[in-house]
Design a protein around this motif. Sequence first.
Motif, PDB file in Angstrom:
ATOM      1  N   UNK A 222      -7.151  -4.815  48.201  1.00  0.00           N
ATOM      2  CA  UNK A 222      -6.879  -4.048  49.427  1.00  0.00           C
ATOM      3  C   UNK A 222      -5.443  -4.279  49.904  1.00  0.00           C
ATOM      4  N   UNK A 223      -5.012  -5.540  49.824  1.00  0.00           N
ATOM      5  CA  UNK A 223      -3.640  -5.849  50.257  1.00  0.00           C
ATOM      6  C   UNK A 223      -2.619  -5.181  49.346  1.00  0.00           C
TER       7      UNK A 223
ATOM      8  N   UNK B 106      -2.980  -2.488  47.546  1.00  0.00           N
ATOM      9  CA  UNK B 106      -2.983  -1.034  47.747  1.00  0.00           C
ATOM     10  C   UNK B 106      -2.184  -0.679  49.001  1.00  0.00           C
ATOM     11  N   UNK B 107      -2.356  -1.463  50.068  1.00  0.00           N
ATOM     12  CA  UNK B 107      -1.614  -1.209  51.305  1.00  0.00           C
ATOM     13  C   UNK B 107      -0.119  -1.399  51.066  1.00  0.00           C
TER      14      UNK B 107
ATOM     15  N   UNK C 213     -15.542   1.127  63.957  1.00  0.00           N
ATOM     16  CA  UNK C 213     -14.788   1.271  62.709  1.00  0.00           C
ATOM     17  C   UNK C 213     -15.540   0.577  61.583  1.00  0.00           C
ATOM     18  N   UNK C 214     -15.255   1.036  60.369  1.00  0.00           N
ATOM     19  CA  UNK C 214     -15.963   0.471  59.222  1.00  0.00           C
ATOM     20  C   UNK C 214     -15.676  -1.030  59.106  1.00  0.00           C
ATOM     21  N   UNK C 215     -14.425  -1.413  59.347  1.00  0.00           N
ATOM     22  CA  UNK C 215     -14.088  -2.831  59.248  1.00  0.00           C
ATOM     23  C   UNK C 215     -14.895  -3.663  60.245  1.00  0.00           C
ATOM     24  N   UNK C 216     -15.081  -3.122  61.447  1.00  0.00           N
ATOM     25  CA  UNK C 216     -15.882  -3.844  62.451  1.00  0.00           C
ATOM     26  C   UNK C 216     -17.320  -4.013  61.969  1.00  0.00           C
TER      27      UNK C 216
ATOM     28  N   UNK D 183     -16.352  -9.446  49.055  1.00  0.00           N
ATOM     29  CA  UNK D 183     -15.351  -8.972  50.011  1.00  0.00           C
ATOM     30  C   UNK D 183     -14.080  -9.819  49.908  1.00  0.00           C
TER      31      UNK D 183
ATOM     32  N   UNK E 289       1.542  -1.209  48.272  1.00  0.00           N
ATOM     33  CA  UNK E 289       2.040  -0.151  47.386  1.00  0.00           C
ATOM     34  C   UNK E 289       2.268   1.140  48.166  1.00  0.00           C
ATOM     35  N   UNK E 290       1.301   1.467  49.023  1.00  0.00           N
ATOM     36  CA  UNK E 290       1.422   2.704  49.810  1.00  0.00           C
ATOM     37  C   UNK E 290       2.623   2.620  50.757  1.00  0.00           C
ATOM     38  N   UNK E 291       2.828   1.453  51.346  1.00  0.00           N
ATOM     39  CA  UNK E 291       3.968   1.293  52.259  1.00  0.00           C
ATOM     40  C   UNK E 291       5.285   1.421  51.507  1.00  0.00           C
TER      41      UNK E 291
ATOM     42  N   UNK F  20     -10.025  -8.891  48.431  1.00  0.00           N
ATOM     43  CA  UNK F  20      -8.952  -8.852  49.441  1.00  0.00           C
ATOM     44  C   UNK F  20      -7.601  -8.526  48.813  1.00  0.00           C
TER      45      UNK F  20
ATOM     46  N   UNK G   7     -17.467  -6.484  59.130  1.00  0.00           N
ATOM     47  CA  UNK G   7     -17.323  -7.828  59.719  1.00  0.00           C
ATOM     48  C   UNK G   7     -18.645  -8.323  60.284  1.00  0.00           C
TER      49      UNK G   7
END
Lengths: 95, 336
Positions: free
Chosen positions: B315-316, B318-319, B111-114, B308, B321-323, B312, B117
Motif C-alpha cells: 500500500x505504501x 503504491x501511494x 471510511x473503509x479504513x475505519x 494487513x 509511486x502514484x505521488x 502495508x 481498523x
Amino acid sequence: MSEKEWPLWEVFIRSKQGLDHRHAGSLHAVDAKQAVQMARDVYTRRMEGVSIWVVPSDAITASDPDDKAELFDPMADKVYRHPTFYKLPKEVEHM
Amino acid sequence: MYTQAMDIPGGPKAVAAATPEEAARNSAFDARIAADLKIEPRDVMPEAYRKTLVRQISQHAHSEVVGMLPEGNWITRAPSLKRKAILLAKVQDEGGHGLYLYAAAETLGTSRDQMVDALLAGRAKYSSIFNYPTLTWADMGAIGWLVDGAAIMNQIPLCRCSYGPYARAMIRICKEESFHQRQGFDIMLSLCKGTAAQKEMAQDALNRWWWPVVQMFGPPDKDSVHSGQSAAWGIKRISNDDLRQKFIDATVPQAELLGITIPDPGLKWNEERGHYDYGAIDWDEFWRVVNGDGPCNRERLATRIEAHAEGAWVREAATAYAEKAAARELAGKRAA
C-alpha cells in the motif's frame, strides 16, 4: 491509522458495445491507472463489461436532495411533452 | 447470518426528535419508508437508521472478508485443477463482495479504513460460522452447499432493503452467490457418489457444519433485540426463525438426495404445519462463538491482522509511486 487513505473512485462500465457506460459502484485506488485495473477485478469478473471509466468521486457535483421539488416538480404538469398526450384519428395508424 | 451480531444488545436505538425541524425531517423519512421507497445516501435519515446500517453493512463486509480464510485453507490442496480454479474464483468473489459492501457502507459517511481498523482491533463482529475450522476437503462442499445456501436465503430479502446502495450491492452479490452454492453441492454429490470413505467424509462434514449453519440465522425471534426496529425500517424483511425454517425445509430433501443424514434426531416432517420440526439448538454454543470463544476466533483475527500488516509495504509503495508519477507529470507540464 497512520497510513494515508487511498482516494475513492466511481466506476462506470459499458456492458456491451453500443450501450452507455453505467455506474457500477466505487472503489479505492492510488491513481486512475490502478483504479481501472481494480475495477476490472472487482466489477467485471463475469464479462460484465467491454469498457471502463473511472472518475474521482470528489470530482462529481450532485444536485442537492433538498432541491428535488424545485428542480423536478415543474415537469410534472407538462404532459404535452409526451407523445401519448395527443389523440390521433383512427385513420392515422402510425405516427 | 453474516450480520447475526446485529441481534445482540448494544446497538443504536431510535430516539425522539429533539426539535420540531428534526421531527419534520423524520416524518418525511417515515413517509418514504411507509411507501416502501428507497433511501439514498444524501437523503435525510434518522441518526439511528444510519448507525444501524453502518453496523450491519460493515459486519456483512467483514464476514465476506474473514470468510475467505476457511476456504483459502484448501486452495493449495484442492483435489484437481478444475476444483482449484473454481475455489479460487469463489474466494475471489468473497473478496469482491467485501469490497462492494465496504463501498455501500462508505456512502453513509464512514471510511473503509475505519471499518477495517475496527475489525482488526476486535471491535467489530463477523459471522460466527467462520470461526469453525475446515478439516477436510468435504468441508469445501459443506460450506458452499450449506453456508452459502443459508447466506442466499438471508440475502435475497436484503435485495429489497430500504437503503439503496445496500440493496444494489446485495443484488450483485446474490447473482454471484448462486454459483457458490451449486459448486458446493457439486462437491458433495461427487463425494457421495464416490467410495465409502469419500461418502463418509461428506457425512462427517455435514455432522460438523449442520448446527453452526442453523445458528447462522441468529437467535430465536423472541431473543432478537433489534429485529422490530430493523423490520420497521425495511432493513430486515423476514425474521430469523422464519428464514431458519425456510432453510431447513429446503435442505432436508437435498441431504436425502445425497444419501447423507442430517445430525438432528428431532428432525421430522410436520404435516399440520407444512414444515419440518427440528431439535433444540445449542444457543450457549452460539453465544460463546459470537462473543469470541469459538474454535478459531483468535486464529482468524490473527490471520487478518498479519495479512494487513504484511500488505502495508504494498500500500505504501503504491501511494509513493502514484505521488511520484503525479509529480513527474506536473513537472512535464511546467517544462512544456
